[in-house]
Design a protein around this motif. Sequence first.
Motif, mmCIF file in Angstrom:
data_model
loop_
_atom_site.group_PDB
_atom_site.id
_atom_site.type_symbol
_atom_site.label_atom_id
_atom_site.label_comp_id
_atom_site.label_asym_id
_atom_site.label_seq_id
_atom_site.Cartn_x
_atom_site.Cartn_y
_atom_site.Cartn_z
ATOM 1 N N ASP B 680 0.889 -1.159 0.000
ATOM 2 C CA ASP B 680 0.000 0.000 0.000
ATOM 3 C C ASP B 680 0.927 1.208 0.000
ATOM 4 O O ASP B 680 1.537 1.540 1.024
ATOM 5 C CB ASP B 680 -0.865 -0.054 1.266
ATOM 6 C CG ASP B 680 -1.805 1.133 1.384
ATOM 7 O OD1 ASP B 680 -1.509 2.198 0.793
ATOM 8 O OD2 ASP B 680 -2.834 0.989 2.077
ATOM 9 N N GLU B 682 0.575 4.290 -0.011
ATOM 10 C CA GLU B 682 0.262 5.467 0.809
ATOM 11 C C GLU B 682 0.581 5.243 2.279
ATOM 12 O O GLU B 682 0.870 6.194 3.006
ATOM 13 C CB GLU B 682 -1.214 5.826 0.665
ATOM 14 C CG GLU B 682 -1.530 6.373 -0.715
ATOM 15 C CD GLU B 682 -2.999 6.770 -0.868
ATOM 16 O OE1 GLU B 682 -3.286 7.601 -1.719
ATOM 17 O OE2 GLU B 682 -3.845 6.220 -0.115
ATOM 18 N N THR B 683 0.473 4.008 2.737
ATOM 19 C CA THR B 683 0.731 3.744 4.161
ATOM 20 C C THR B 683 2.013 2.947 4.379
ATOM 21 O O THR B 683 2.480 2.829 5.506
ATOM 22 C CB THR B 683 -0.424 2.926 4.784
ATOM 23 O OG1 THR B 683 -0.472 1.654 4.130
ATOM 24 C CG2 THR B 683 -1.754 3.633 4.616
ATOM 25 N N GLY B 684 2.550 2.382 3.316
ATOM 26 C CA GLY B 684 3.759 1.579 3.450
ATOM 27 C C GLY B 684 3.511 0.181 3.997
ATOM 28 O O GLY B 684 4.451 -0.569 4.270
ATOM 29 N N LYS B 685 2.263 -0.210 4.154
ATOM 30 C CA LYS B 685 1.968 -1.540 4.700
ATOM 31 C C LYS B 685 2.090 -2.608 3.612
ATOM 32 O O LYS B 685 1.746 -2.372 2.451
ATOM 33 C CB LYS B 685 0.539 -1.580 5.262
ATOM 34 C CG LYS B 685 0.355 -0.764 6.528
ATOM 35 C CD LYS B 685 0.947 -1.412 7.760
ATOM 36 C CE LYS B 685 0.003 -2.395 8.417
ATOM 37 N NZ LYS B 685 0.558 -2.859 9.720
ATOM 38 N N PRO B 807 6.594 -0.212 7.746
ATOM 39 C CA PRO B 807 5.855 0.731 6.904
ATOM 40 C C PRO B 807 6.483 2.127 6.952
ATOM 41 O O PRO B 807 6.487 2.837 5.955
ATOM 42 C CB PRO B 807 4.439 0.728 7.494
ATOM 43 C CG PRO B 807 4.487 -0.072 8.729
ATOM 44 C CD PRO B 807 5.735 -0.876 8.724
ATOM 45 N N ARG B 808 7.032 2.500 8.084
ATOM 46 C CA ARG B 808 7.683 3.807 8.185
ATOM 47 C C ARG B 808 8.849 3.877 7.207
ATOM 48 O O ARG B 808 9.026 4.852 6.482
ATOM 49 C CB ARG B 808 8.185 4.036 9.615
ATOM 50 C CG ARG B 808 9.081 5.240 9.775
ATOM 51 C CD ARG B 808 9.360 5.550 11.240
ATOM 52 N NE ARG B 808 9.972 4.449 11.969
ATOM 53 C CZ ARG B 808 11.279 4.199 11.987
ATOM 54 N NH1 ARG B 808 12.104 4.967 11.310
ATOM 55 N NH2 ARG B 808 11.744 3.176 12.665
ATOM 56 N N ARG B 811 7.609 3.981 3.550
ATOM 57 C CA ARG B 811 7.093 5.308 3.197
ATOM 58 C C ARG B 811 8.236 6.290 2.989
ATOM 59 O O ARG B 811 8.190 7.102 2.076
ATOM 60 C CB ARG B 811 6.158 5.825 4.295
ATOM 61 C CG ARG B 811 4.685 5.557 4.095
ATOM 62 C CD ARG B 811 4.133 6.029 2.766
ATOM 63 N NE ARG B 811 4.329 7.446 2.529
ATOM 64 C CZ ARG B 811 4.210 8.044 1.343
ATOM 65 N NH1 ARG B 811 3.894 7.338 0.277
ATOM 66 N NH2 ARG B 811 4.414 9.339 1.228
ATOM 67 N N ARG B 815 8.685 8.208 -0.418
ATOM 68 C CA ARG B 815 8.664 9.669 -0.376
ATOM 69 C C ARG B 815 9.920 10.226 -1.035
ATOM 70 O O ARG B 815 9.859 11.122 -1.885
ATOM 71 C CB ARG B 815 8.625 10.125 1.084
ATOM 72 C CG ARG B 815 7.726 11.304 1.343
ATOM 73 C CD ARG B 815 7.872 11.778 2.785
ATOM 74 N NE ARG B 815 7.359 10.868 3.777
ATOM 75 C CZ ARG B 815 8.087 10.340 4.776
ATOM 76 N NH1 ARG B 815 9.368 10.622 4.920
ATOM 77 N NH2 ARG B 815 7.538 9.529 5.640
#
Lengths: 289, 822
Positions: B680, B682-685, B807-808, B811, B815
């Motif tokens: 995902d 957008e959330t990094g999951k 996920p951090r 992202r 980014r």
Amino acid sequence: MKPSAFHYEKPSSLDGLLDVMGKHGEAARILAGGQSLVPMMNFRLATPEVLIDINGLSELDYIRQDGDSLSIGALTRHNVIYDSPLVAELSPLMAEAYKHVAHTTIRNRGTIGGNLSHADPSSELPAVCICLEGHMILRSKQGTREVPAGEFFLGALETAIQPGEFLAEIKIPVRKPGVGSAFEEVSPRRGDFATTAVAATLQIDGGICQTARIAHAAVADRPARIESAEAVLEGSALDKARINQAAEIAASETEPSLINYHGDADYKRDLLRALTKRALQRASENSVN
Amino acid sequence: MAKDTSFLEKSRQVEPPREAYKWIGKDMKRVEDPRLLAGKGIYLDDVQLPKMAHAAVLRSPHAHARILSVDTSKAKNLPGVILVMTGAEAAEVTGPTASFASPPCPQYCLAVERVRHVGEAVAAVVAQSRYLAEDAIDLIEVEYEELPVVVDPLEAIKSTGDAVLHPERGDSNVAIERTLRFGPVDEDFANADQVIERKLRWPRVGAVPLETCGAVASYDEGTGKFTIHANTSMYNYVGWLIAVSLNVPSHRVNIIPTLAGGSFGSKLFLHKVPTLAATLARASGRPVKFLEDRLDNLMNCDNHASDRVYNAKLAIKDGMMTGISFHVVDDYGAYLQFGYGTHGNALSQASGPYKLSSLEMNLVAVFTNKCQQGAYRGFGSEVMNFLVERLADAAIEELGDDPLEFRRRNFIKPEEFPYRIPTGNLYDSGDYPKVLDEAAELLDYPGWRKKQEAARKEGRYIGIGVATCQERSVFSATEFWFLNPDEAQGFTLTSSPEGVSVKIDPTGKAMVTLHAPFWGNSPETMATQILAEHLTMDPADIGISYSDTDSGLNGTGPGGSRYTVMIAGALTGAAGKIREKLLTVGGHMLEASVEDLELADGRVSVKGAPEHGKTIAEVALHAHYFRLSMPDDPLLTSGIDATHVYDHPLTTLPNGDRTDLGVFYPIMGHMCHMPVIEVDIETGKIEFLDYVAVHDCGTMVNPMTLKGHIRGGTASGIGTAMYEHFYYDEQGQLLNASFADYLIPTLHELPVDLRTGHVETLSPFTEFGIKGGGEGGRMGAPPALAAAVEDALRPFGVKIDELPLSPRRLRSLIRAAASSKV
Ligand SMILES: Cc1cc2nc3c(=O)[nH]c(=O)nc-3n(C[C@H](O)[C@H](O)[C@H](O)COP(=O)(O)OP(=O)(O)OC[C@H]3O[C@@H](n4cnc5c(N)ncnc54)[C@H](O)[C@@H]3O)c2cc1C
């Protein structure tokens, strides 16, 4: 990881509870489901001299509709609320948020009153109460007072509960017809406290957003509404661009201060953007225009 | 290097693989399970002795400090407290704890003079209950003088003065620096068409078993002997080292194993906890239980594993990998437990399944103010797999090659085994293309590629990972010392034996004694199936128990995916002796000569005339009670019993300058992991869409338990790849020292159905051709997942060089990639 020594009281009535609370004052802590308090005691982060066990007080364990309100007794277990058809009907946002709260074994014991009194900034339920503009009913020897959710959470693990008071009931306005809602969360694993969560409700009339409520959790020392994002929605037609704009505002105008290993400020902003967008999209989809 | 058949002649295989088996290869339910599932297993915390007292430990809040004073007076005065002991007091009676480091790096069960990491034990209390012991802990007052803290391993290289953890080893936190070169490194890099470079970071994670480490120790003042119950392993290998620490002769310590509620390596040789419990028992005059709590375990156990920074290069010539050269800094934390064994181990399979001609390693091992490393599922080789596969994937990307084709082309071919790799280790056997093909088919690899393409058009980011990795099994012990500094030349050839004792009682039941503990694996099931096969017995007639050190034979125990292979070796030896005895006694009973008899279907009978025979029970009864009715023969004694100690099947010495490490880990398993994930963005999951793991562990003794190992190992690998990380901040505080923040994946985080497959290429060196499979999936999942995520994020050009894939982190990579595109 063993607690330090404590005395144990188990009152059998609400008056009895107020009596023992009065007797022990600030040396005492209420024990509800124990799912937050007992770990803190085992880590010796909490060392109460007296534990007042309220698990015998069945009069604090109920879910009922009182006119425009959904009233939930403080001792009601998470899983009872999670499974309640009444809650699903009258407060779908709360029911949805419960999907993210802990694990079954913990929900079997943990209570909504314990959760809100504990005021963990990463918990889902405080954000739900704020989003829905609920009220906390606090009782003491002096009587009963109602505190709006927005004034109840004062900081991380800090609430408006005063010495001698306990949380007796949570009052949530019943969902108005047509109002859409959604709860979005990212947590490290299923059942963990949120890394970031967003709750939203939308009332849409003729394609125009009448009321928008958006609240975040796990972003700052307490959950809060994102009023600047609400403002760009209210009075406007809810299209994709508008929703994206609100999400962008939620991300840029909220200053994440609850930073830890799982989420730095940049990541929490990313999540505020993504989750606000998703929550608004879903809330607008499930609102009945 | 190349095919080397000379070793085949040295094979000590007694029992060649068979066409068909009665018990081996069957999904037999675990014999351990009934008592464990019913909650009737006896774990350390179930051990209760009369007058037993309980210990708790005061742990350092500082990462690095001198202990100026410890005031225990208030703690001693607390009612219910029996003993308070400081590090200085303990050191008067108990020496340093066991360590395999050279030069040594003294460590004590309670810190003396200096603490070197947060959570290090400073003082201990013995009290009537653990509650009171913890109350007393809170009353101990310690004055510290803080010292400079070293957390970053690259900074540690530069430390001097007060920042040095072990000044007696010199004014540096570098524990060792060593360069080893194998094969024509310079030539391979000079001739390369491409040189691929990657910087990689492997995070500090740990085994974190459900049950923590513990010991119940008692001291008999009359005999001067300790009895220690502990959930340790290797007690019959190096358990005597605990006696050395306690300053008593080794026959004054008896170690009794309890069931272990998981280890995954972290209880390999548990010694700090038993040494402490025994020290406290002797000083207090009471049996003492010390069971770590979760904080003790996460901050101070032997949990933490490899923590490495790599700078690596791969040489490519004509699309073929030729050489790997890497610089690695490994953050060993505050002490050295198993020397540099985790790097020795990694060199056993340093070229992966590929045909390389050269390898170079520059190792810098450093001390920092963190918990010391122990052993964890892979023991450093899982990191090597990550390195090799990341390099292979980087080459595939750079060459625009296909992940399957590139691997197929570079694989060692099935006909090239036994195969010596540049480091000198031998790969006994394998069929890597077959494993790859089976995985691709099980997954429907082409199908998923199509789905991936379609999804990408919808803005979805699906990734498919491919990792083809080695699982070396059955360690010899040379890896523990061959990297020691030059001045320590090492030993002559070492072994890592495994013994077994088998007896047939008068009623014909078999009693097997293992000399290594239950660790959460299936030693009883393995021994039962293998012995049933040998003696043609019903598994229900076989019982298993565990020896203590008083009665124990050599037993190195589980670790390095060795136990099934080794116990099969020991049982083959013992069963041969038992069979011989059964035939001898049976021969007397049947008045037939031994050559005319066979053991089949639980009976000794005349070949070709099975009705003419005796059951094992009949023979056993005769052997136990009627010895004197048989002819006199000094070798024929009453009863039927045998012991056998099986040595490492094939190992040779490293050479002096370590340009050839010898054969030290030759029983080579293999695996191919293919996860399909979706990010995902957008959330990094990360979400699992599918997962296939095909393993080759030679002959499978029990496919069902092996599948459990593969799945469990893959779960640990997913933990390492995506969730886990012991995170120390700049002050050396371990910020996630609880299971609320140290994230072990739960069932919800794992693939819904992890599909497994098996290929069996049989070892020419082990009994029945079995290879090890215990470390299983953790050896393959991390590189497979890194590849899958990189594949999913290819449109962003994101490179995965560091774990965990939180996920951090994802992202922040997305980014950065998105902003660099603008
Ligand atoms: C592994 C794990 C995961 C969890 N995950 C989540 C999660 O994802 N999201 C989430 O929201 N929570 C989570 N929790 C916390 C859980 O929801 C707890 O049940 C809840 O926070 C506390 O409720 P309790 O009834 O157990 O309260 P207790 O632990 O008994 O008490 C908590 C605090 O509230 C006070 N208190 C209790 N009742 C009252 C009252 N009526 N009036 C005044 N003070 C009172 C107590 O004195 C104490 O200070 C998790 C807990 C665990 C152990």
